[in-house]
Design a protein around this motif. Structure first.
Motif, PDB file in Angstrom:
ATOM      1  N   VAL A 195       0.850  -1.193   0.000  1.00 22.43           N
ATOM      2  CA  VAL A 195       0.000   0.000   0.000  1.00 22.43           C
ATOM      3  C   VAL A 195       0.884   1.241   0.000  1.00 22.43           C
ATOM      4  CG1 VAL A 195      -1.950  -1.105   1.154  1.00 22.43           C
ATOM      5  CG2 VAL A 195      -0.122  -0.064   2.520  1.00 22.43           C
ATOM      6  N   VAL A 196       0.265   2.389  -0.270  1.00 18.81           N
ATOM      7  CA  VAL A 196       1.043   3.615  -0.390  1.00 18.81           C
ATOM      8  C   VAL A 196       1.839   3.905   0.883  1.00 18.81           C
ATOM      9  CG1 VAL A 196       0.875   6.111  -0.662  1.00 18.81           C
ATOM     10  CG2 VAL A 196      -0.423   4.598  -2.167  1.00 18.81           C
ATOM     11  N   ARG A 197       1.250   3.576   2.011  1.00 19.98           N
ATOM     12  CA  ARG A 197       1.994   3.835   3.244  1.00 19.98           C
ATOM     13  C   ARG A 197       3.296   3.037   3.294  1.00 19.98           C
ATOM     14  NH1 ARG A 197      -0.251   1.706   8.724  1.00 19.98           N
ATOM     15  NH2 ARG A 197       0.430  -0.139   7.606  1.00 19.98           N
ATOM     16  N   ASP A 198       3.256   1.799   2.808  1.00 21.61           N
ATOM     17  CA  ASP A 198       4.494   1.001   2.775  1.00 21.61           C
ATOM     18  C   ASP A 198       5.572   1.717   1.972  1.00 21.61           C
ATOM     19  OD1 ASP A 198       3.181  -0.994   4.132  1.00 21.61           O
ATOM     20  OD2 ASP A 198       2.689  -2.132   2.309  1.00 21.61           O
ATOM     21  N   LEU A 199       5.139   2.301   0.879  1.00 26.58           N
ATOM     22  CA  LEU A 199       6.071   2.999   0.003  1.00 26.58           C
ATOM     23  C   LEU A 199       6.712   4.176   0.745  1.00 26.58           C
ATOM     24  CD1 LEU A 199       6.923   2.687  -2.964  1.00 26.58           C
ATOM     25  CD2 LEU A 199       5.155   4.318  -3.563  1.00 26.58           C
ATOM     26  N   LEU A 200       5.897   4.906   1.493  1.00 24.03           N
ATOM     27  CA  LEU A 200       6.423   6.060   2.226  1.00 24.03           C
ATOM     28  C   LEU A 200       7.441   5.632   3.274  1.00 24.03           C
ATOM     29  CD1 LEU A 200       3.068   7.982   2.623  1.00 24.03           C
ATOM     30  CD2 LEU A 200       5.020   8.697   1.232  1.00 24.03           C
ATOM     31  N   PHE A 201       7.267   4.410   3.791  1.00 25.89           N
ATOM     32  CA  PHE A 201       8.209   3.914   4.790  1.00 25.89           C
ATOM     33  C   PHE A 201       9.319   3.076   4.166  1.00 25.89           C
ATOM     34  CE2 PHE A 201       4.914   5.391   7.518  1.00 25.89           C
ATOM     35  CZ  PHE A 201       5.611   5.874   8.608  1.00 25.89           C
ATOM     36  N   HIS A 202       9.346   3.056   2.848  1.00 27.91           N
ATOM     37  CA  HIS A 202      10.467   2.434   2.157  1.00 27.91           C
ATOM     38  C   HIS A 202      11.525   3.524   2.043  1.00 27.91           C
ATOM     39  CE1 HIS A 202      12.224  -0.712  -0.234  1.00 27.91           C
ATOM     40  NE2 HIS A 202      12.460   0.123  -1.217  1.00 27.91           N
ATOM     41  N   LEU A 203      12.440   3.535   2.993  1.00 24.45           N
ATOM     42  CA  LEU A 203      13.294   4.712   3.142  1.00 24.45           C
ATOM     43  C   LEU A 203      14.631   4.535   2.434  1.00 24.45           C
ATOM     44  CD1 LEU A 203      12.377   5.288   6.861  1.00 24.45           C
ATOM     45  CD2 LEU A 203      11.554   6.569   4.889  1.00 24.45           C
TER      46      LEU A 203
END
Ligand code: ADP
Ligand code: MG
Length: 698
Positions: free
Chosen positions: A28-36
């Motif tokens: 989900v998009v949140r996972d992407l944001l936490f893909h640092l």
């Protein structure tokens, strides 16, 4: 909600891309944001070749001086560029088109970006990013850093950057909730979560870019703290749920005192302290979950025996699990010596037992006649039915990764589900390890356990002298060993794993043993390796212990726990191939008695830099904690906790080496969260650990 917004809603995402993103754990998009970002490329400034450092990622400009193709099976393209003052840099391309090769004509100006290395002819860059520029009118440099993300094959950085852009736009509309306690955010002055995420993915020219590159920017520290807390709360929840279970109360035992009185030595202060900690735990009606760390030879076995007696005297059974047959046998002997005089029945299980004997032992365990049961971990995985299991002791647990530990942990609980006053009772657990783990790492990896440390060795032990020698000296070392043994010394000669094959491994040891036997026929030489039968190994160890053998040529099967106090000389071949922890373990087989001990580390030249520094550390110290700290520096936490078995210890941004200073803070606040805010705990774990949540028994 970005936690529910699937990635295929983003532009440019087809089924193929989606599959790759899933592989990266992104759904989900949140996972992407936490893909640092793992790190940042700095193309904001030029570095002069005159001042460049090897290992540095640098943007460099220069004039093409020459280009040529190397000969060989697969040719590579070498382009030499030159700075105005005449310093050269070689660009090396393994993959290139013929047409590409032709572009690099002498005199053209290049701007390149990559990591500087030392090659055969000075500075070198492999597959740099490059562009031809007009030196009188160079294009502007970047005005901010470029993030580099962890990614998978076929999904390039550019595609990830594009996705991040979309995700960040969505974040503007749907900001993420703050999950950290307000008091923490304000006391540490942590920046806003959404802003922090933005800064990490898209650092601005106005941000302190040097700080960002070093991962010291407040935005990064905020996320590091949040991630460490998310990892900690998992372990602490586990600990909490464990503490809510019931265990039998085991009062301090009279017999244990009898054993202590009868020992030929007095317990060290550290042993006494740890014993008190264990005894206090055993009196509780909740399961003990204690990890005892004690350097090799610090005397953990007797502590385990005393705990076992306490359980046995209270009428409960004890399971003692060792990682190898040799060690299980050694424990059996030690425990028989200590427990038989007290009238405590001991049973043991080993792989090579005759069926009838095994049946008898199992019956003894099932009936409850046998109070203490000793065997390898593997044996306990088979059907062993206990009558009343009160304590599980796991020895030398460092061989197991986090996942295996949790599996064993579950195993421990499945032993018993006995009704006692209508309560389900679970055994206490005592875990012992000889691999000292740096404190910060231990807090993180074993956050579900209480920690005891035996930080003192029995008196009279002398430091082990360690020499590091080139393998060219091998014959001299053999001769020296033979002379020493003639004077009554007992020695180990260790041939470590060279190939990942038990067979080749055994052969190396066989060859060495044969060399000793033919050159020094009077030397009583024994041979032990993993391909021998269990009973053969046991017999050879017994002969060595009884000094019927002078020399034991061995593979690393003797690494763990083997205790022959009279052995005082150890040679380790190919020492450069072993890690520090393993070398320390092996060397710990000597220096266990009152004799002055020596260790020779033979290496095969040439030594790599890490190889050199490892052997140097071994020569300098035999303090396991110091060695563990150095090991952490050289190898990183994953390796120390068991190769690739780190499970929940894979972080998105935190780095236990770099960020250790935050661990106490993270521990403190995660304890508070676990106590007061289960909602936030769940949300944090969901956010940071997400799909990989196989870390706790739910
Ligand atoms: P480890 O911690 O590596 O498992 P062991 O329990 O095998 O170490 O102990 C190593 C040796 O030291 C054994 O021979 C043991 O009997 C002996 N030992 C243990 N405690 C003491 C002590 N307090 N004083 C002297 N010797 C001790
Ligand atoms: Mg031991």
């Amino acid at each position: 909600m970005l936690s529910e917004y699937s990635l295929d809603n983003l532009k440019g995402i087809g089924p193929k891309q989606l599959e790759k993103l899933h592989k990266l754990g992104l759904f989900v998009v949140r996972d992407l944001l936490f893909h640092l970002p793992l790190r940042y490329q700095d193309k904001t400034r030029k570095t002069e070749l005159e001042t460049v450092l090897v290992g540095q990622e640098a943007l460099i400009e220069g004039e093409v001086f020459s280009q040529h193709l190397t000969q060989g099976r697969r040719s590579s393209l070498l382009v030499k560029i030159q700075s105005p003052s005449g310093v050269f840099l070689t660009l090396r391309f393994f993959h290139f088109h013929y047409r590409q090769a032709q572009q690099f004509s002498r005199g053209k100006t290049l701007r390149v970006f990559g990591e500087v290395r030392t090659g055969p002819n000075g500075y070198e860059m492999v597959h740099p990013v490059y562009q031809f520029i007009d030196p009188s009118n160079p294009p502007p440099l970047d005005d901010t850093l470029t993030p580099t993300y962890p990614t998978t094959e076929g999904f390039g950085q550019a595609s990830l950057l594009k996705l991040m852009k979309q995700a960040l736009t969505l974040l503007e509309q749907y900001p993420l909730p703050e999950l950290l306690p307000h008091a923490l955010v304000s006391s540490e002055n942590l920046p806003d979560l959404n802003q922090a995420i933005k800064t990490l993915h898209q650092p601005q020219p106005s941000d302190d870019l040097r700080q960002i590159k070093r991962f010291e920017h407040p935005a990064q520290q905020r996320l590091i703290i949040e991630e460490l807390i998310s990892q900690q709360v998992g372990l602490q929840m586990l600990r909490k749920s464990e503490k809510q279970r019931f265990a039998p109360k085991l009062p301090t035992s009279q017999m244990a005192n009898e054993l202590i009185m009868s020992l030929p030595f007095t317990l060290t202060n550290a042993q006494q302290r740890v014993l008190l900690e264990i005894q206090a735990d055993l009196k509780q009606n909740h399961p003990m979950q204690r990890l005892v760390q004690g350097d090799v030879g610090s005397g953990k076995t007797v502590i385990a025996a005393i705990a076992a007696i306490q359980a046995a005297e209270a009428g409960y059974q004890v399971a003692i699990m060792a990682p190898t047959e040799i060690l299980a046998e050694q424990h059996k002997n030690a425990f028989l010596e200590w427990l038989e005089p007290l009238g405590i029945e001991t049973a043991w299980l080993n792989g090579k037992m005759k069926a009838a004997e095994k049946r008898f032992m199992l019956a003894q365990v099932e009936s409850g006649n046998a109070k203490v049961v000793i065997g390898t971990h593997a044996l306990f995985q088979d059907a062993v039915t206990f009558n009343k299991l009160g304590l599980v002791i796991i020895d030398e647990q460092h061989r197991f990764g986090v996942h295996q530990r949790l599996a064993l942990h579950e195993k421990g609980q499945s032993f018993i589900a006995e009704e006692q006053d209508t309560l389900e009772v679970h055994p206490h657990q005592l875990i012992m390890t000889a691999t000292p783990i740096p404190r910060t790492l231990a807090m993180t990896a074993y956050g579900d356990l209480d920690l005891s440390v035996i930080d003192e060795r029995p008196p009279g032990r002398q430091a082990i002298d360690t020499a590091v020698l080139n393998n060219e000296k091998r014959f001299e070392v053999m001769e020296h060993l033979a002379n020493k043994c003639e004077q009554g010394v007992q020695a180990y000669w260790v041939c470590p794993l060279i190939e990942e094959s038990e067979l080749l491994h055994a052969q190396a040891a066989e060859v060495t043993a044969e060399q000793f036997r033919s050159h020094w026929p009077n030397l009583r030489t024994g041979l032990i390796h993993g391909r021998l039968k269990g009973e053969e190994k046991v017999a050879i160890m017994a002969a060595f212990k009884a000094h019927e053998l002078d020399l034991l040529v061995a593979t690393t099967v003797i690494e763990v726990g083997v205790n022959v106090p009279n052995a005082s000389l150890m040679i380790i071949e190919n020492a450069e191939r072993l890690g520090l922890a393993q070398l320390h373990q092996l060397r710990g087989r000597v220096g266990r008695g009152s004799l002055k001990s020596h260790c020779v580390l033979l290496y095969q030249a040439p030594l790599s830099e890490t190889g050199k520094s490892r052997l140097q550390i071994m020569r300098e110290t035999d303090d396991g904690f110091r060695i563990a700290e150095e090991d952490l520096k050289i190898r990183g936490p994953g390796e120390i906790l068991g190769t690739r078995q780190t499970g929940g210890l894979q972080f998105r941004i935190a780095d236990l080496r770099r960020d250790a200073q935050w661990i106490p803070l993270a521990q403190h606040w995660s304890a508070k969260l676990v106590e007061n805010d289960t909602q936030a705990v769940k949300a944090l774990q969901d956010r940071w650990i997400g799909q990989n949540i196989d870390y706790q028994h739910a």
